[in-house]
Design a protein around this motif. Structure first.
Motif, PDB file in Angstrom:
ATOM      1  N   GLY A 152      -2.550   1.986   1.078  1.00 42.64           N
ATOM      2  CA  GLY A 152      -2.297   2.363  -0.306  1.00 42.64           C
ATOM      3  C   GLY A 152      -3.393   3.261  -0.818  1.00 42.64           C
ATOM      4  N   ILE A 178      -3.776   1.062  -5.420  1.00 39.29           N
ATOM      5  CA  ILE A 178      -3.786  -0.076  -4.502  1.00 39.29           C
ATOM      6  C   ILE A 178      -4.279  -1.355  -5.180  1.00 39.29           C
ATOM      7  N   ASP A 236      -1.275  -3.116  -6.381  1.00 40.10           N
ATOM      8  CA  ASP A 236      -0.175  -3.258  -5.430  1.00 40.10           C
ATOM      9  C   ASP A 236       0.280  -4.723  -5.352  1.00 40.10           C
ATOM     10  N   LYS A 237       1.603  -4.916  -5.307  1.00 41.73           N
ATOM     11  CA  LYS A 237       2.150  -6.280  -5.318  1.00 41.73           C
ATOM     12  C   LYS A 237       1.771  -7.071  -4.069  1.00 41.73           C
ATOM     13  N   GLY A 280      -2.719  -6.034  -3.622  1.00 38.94           N
ATOM     14  CA  GLY A 280      -3.550  -5.782  -4.787  1.00 38.94           C
ATOM     15  C   GLY A 280      -4.646  -6.813  -4.993  1.00 38.94           C
TER      16      GLY A 280
END
Length: 313
Positions: free
Chosen positions: A51, A56, A59-60, A63
């Protein structure tokens, strides 16, 4: 011969005289100045987190891990700067230069009578149709037209080995790895910052440049800085002449027998200022270019073959 006949011939009108020629070294470059130029995306990639930064961090999937890593990195980076645990050094040079076939001759001064060094470049040899077969020498004007070339070596690894040993002695492998990754990013940031200063200040071929960090990372600036060992300059041995010309031992940098740079957190390369200069991949070369390169380098063909083995079909 066909590839050479199809060389790139840029306009000489794009050549700018630099404001500085010679060699300049920085013994202890301020790390604080490098922070705005750090590219964090490769830092996360080194930890196998995919990412782009800063997205990032939200991020899901990764993260939470990325945020923890980033927090730890910021804390250690702050300590490294405050306690002066590592140091950055740099040296660059700008020389009068001219192309000579596929070579680039560096002159000791503006009389252009005595060579300081010579870099032998390699040329794309595949059939490129109407497109030119590129060599880095194409971006430097031939004799009769004044031109210049730059070279640089930077490191952010002075003191890193001692810091890593201390972490390892304390059984803190995580911090040791983190410190190495941060020094790699600082070295790249120093290469970016120094190139920015050369373009705007020392080389003065883009004095009015005003780019964001994202634009700098995307290489939106004028010119290129190809590095030995990379696609446009796959010959690692160019580092030997670069390190000699810049007296890199005086800033604590060196080369191993396999031409790896020491300290590990180091970057080197050329500065090519022509506005039409672009990165490219030399790709596969033929036996005729191998023999020609060996002759230009003064190498036995067997030694040249070992050096350029990845390029041979």
């Amino acid at each position: 011969a066909a590839a050479r006949a199809n060389r790139f011939r840029p306009a000489t009108s794009g050549i700018s005289k630099p404001a500085f020629t010679g060699i300049k070294a920085f013994d202890d470059y301020p790390l604080e100045e490098l922070l705005p130029r750090m590219d964090w995306t490769p830092f996360f990639q080194a930890w196998e987190l995919a990412g782009r930064f800063p997205a990032i961090l939200e991020d899901k999937k990764v993260g939470e891990h990325a945020r923890t890593l980033y927090h730890d990195a910021q804390r250690l980076l702050g300590r490294m700067i405050k306690e002066k645990l590592v140091h950055a050094r740099a040296v660059f040079g700008i020389w009068p230069a001219n192309s000579d076939g596929d070579d680039i001759a560096l002159w000791t001064d503006e009389t252009r009578k005595r060579e300081a060094g010579r870099f032998r470049t390699l040329r794309q040899q595949m059939d490129r149709g109407p497109r030119p077969n590129l060599a880095l020498a194409d971006y430097i004007a031939p004799a009769g037209t004044p031109d210049w070339i730059g070279g640089f070596c930077v490191t952010a690894g002075i003191g890193l080995d001692e810091l890593v040993r201390k972490f390892e002695k304390d059984h803190d492998a995580y911090s040791a790895i983190l410190a190495k990754a941060l020094c790699d990013r600082l070295a790249e940031a120093l290469a970016e910052r120094l190139h920015e200063r050369v373009r705007r200040e020392f080389g003065a071929y883009a004095p009015d440049e005003s780019l964001t960090n994202e634009e700098l990372i995307a290489e939106k600036y004028r010119g290129i800085r190809p590095a030995p060992g990379y696609p446009a300059c796959p010959d690692h041995s160019a580092k030997r002449d670069m390190f000699r010309l810049l007296a890199c031992d005086e800033i604590g940098m060196g080369l191993t027998e396999s031409l790896a740079m020491t300290p590990a957190a180091s970057v080197s390369g050329f500065y090519l200022a022509h506005p039409e200069a672009r990165y490219f991949n030399v790709g596969r070369i033929g036996e005729d270019q191998l023999a020609d390169f060996a002759a230009r380098q003064g190498l036995a063909e067997a030694d040249a073959r070992r050096a350029l083995a990845p390029l041979l079909g």
